[in-house]
Design an enzyme around this catalytic site. Structure first.
Site, short mmCIF file in Angstrom:
data_model
loop_
_atom_site.label_atom_id
_atom_site.label_comp_id
_atom_site.label_asym_id
_atom_site.label_seq_id
_atom_site.Cartn_x
_atom_site.Cartn_y
_atom_site.Cartn_z
N THR A 27 32.91 24.38 40.90
CA THR A 27 32.07 24.83 39.78
C THR A 27 32.78 26.02 39.15
O THR A 27 33.75 26.54 39.70
CB THR A 27 30.67 25.29 40.27
OG1 THR A 27 30.85 26.42 41.14
CG2 THR A 27 29.94 24.20 41.02
N VAL A 86 35.06 30.70 48.27
CA VAL A 86 34.92 31.73 47.22
C VAL A 86 36.05 31.57 46.19
O VAL A 86 37.22 31.64 46.53
CB VAL A 86 34.96 33.15 47.83
CG1 VAL A 86 34.74 34.19 46.75
CG2 VAL A 86 33.92 33.29 48.94
N LYS A 87 35.62 31.37 44.94
CA LYS A 87 36.61 31.15 43.87
C LYS A 87 36.91 32.50 43.21
O LYS A 87 36.01 33.20 42.74
CB LYS A 87 36.02 30.16 42.87
CG LYS A 87 37.03 29.33 42.14
CD LYS A 87 36.29 28.24 41.37
CE LYS A 87 37.24 27.43 40.53
NZ LYS A 87 36.49 26.51 39.66
N ILE A 88 38.20 32.83 43.21
CA ILE A 88 38.65 34.15 42.78
C ILE A 88 39.66 33.98 41.63
O ILE A 88 40.59 33.18 41.76
CB ILE A 88 39.41 34.85 43.95
CG1 ILE A 88 38.55 34.93 45.21
CG2 ILE A 88 40.00 36.18 43.55
CD1 ILE A 88 37.59 36.08 45.22
#
Ligand code: E4P
Length: 218
Positions: A27, A86-88
């Protein structure tokens, strides 16, 4: 190659999961906004709803652009479900956050990768996945698949464990090209996966099989 779908739409995720070949979901804030999901509580609940549907990793993106904020958000996101990655974003503070999460055993997806140098630094910082945006490069007349190939070569040269998640995949040929060069994962719309199933000779062949069966078994 793992198949992720790039959406926050629960019906689409259910449909993809039911197909039986889904390995995860990605997402981003734009996809969440598209579904009308706003406000921290609703956003957290929505991630949980996605995790409850899919058997696999679910990338949830931080909004902060400073190290402390990314760490705070990431630690909250992983509390939602063990499937959360976790998208960073690929920025200086993001690299520090990737390193921090890697040390804590928290899985990450470094997003907005557009060059091999960015991919190399993200891998050195311990990213679990990196997301090079194939479609957005193609949009500006730059070969997105060539970037995937270049990154895979670099990772192989040094034995990095970081997985190459080809993102911004737009159509079935992108999926096939990603598979040809050996991307670990691809993420795109469900329609691109469904398009892989189709061939006119399959439809014609099936029609003939069924009509021949029906002639003898009417
Ligand atoms: C990646 O994780 C992004 O969410 C995504 O693939 C971007 O795709 P787009 O270029 O089609 O918006």
């Amino acid at each position: 190659m793992k198949f992720f779908i790039d959406t926050a739409n629960l019906n689409e995720i259910r449909e993809a999961q039911a197909l039986g070949v889904l390995d995860g979901v990605t997402t981003n804030p734009s996809l969440m906004a598209k579904e009308g999901i706003t406000g921290k509580d609703n956003i957290m609940r929505h991630y949980k709803a996605i995790c409850d549907i899919v058997d696999g990793d679910v990338s949830a993106e931080v909004i902060s652009v400073d190290f402390e904020g990314m760490v705070r958000e990431g630690e909250e996101l992983v509390e939602i479900d063990e499937k959360i990655v976790v998208k960073i974003p690929m920025i200086r503070e993001g690299i520090k956050a990737l390193k921090y999460f890697s040390g804590k055993g928290i899985r990450t997806n470094c997003t907005l990768i557009f060059s091999p140098g960015q991919a190399l630094v993200a891998a050195k910082a311990g990213a679990t996945y990196i997301s090079p945006f194939v479609g957005r490069l193609d949009d500006i007349s730059t070969d997105g698949i060539a970037l995937i190939e270049q990154i895979l070569t670099i990772y192989r040269n040094y034995g990095f464990d970081t997985q190459v998640l080809a993102a911004s995949v737009r159509h079935p040929m992108h999926i096939i090209q990603c598979a040809e060069v050996g991307a670990d994962v691809m993420t795109g719309p469900l329609s691109a996966i469904e398009a892989l199933l189709k061939h006119p000779l399959t439809d014609i062949g099936l029609e003939k099989f069924l009509s021949d069966y029906n002639k003898g078994n009417a």
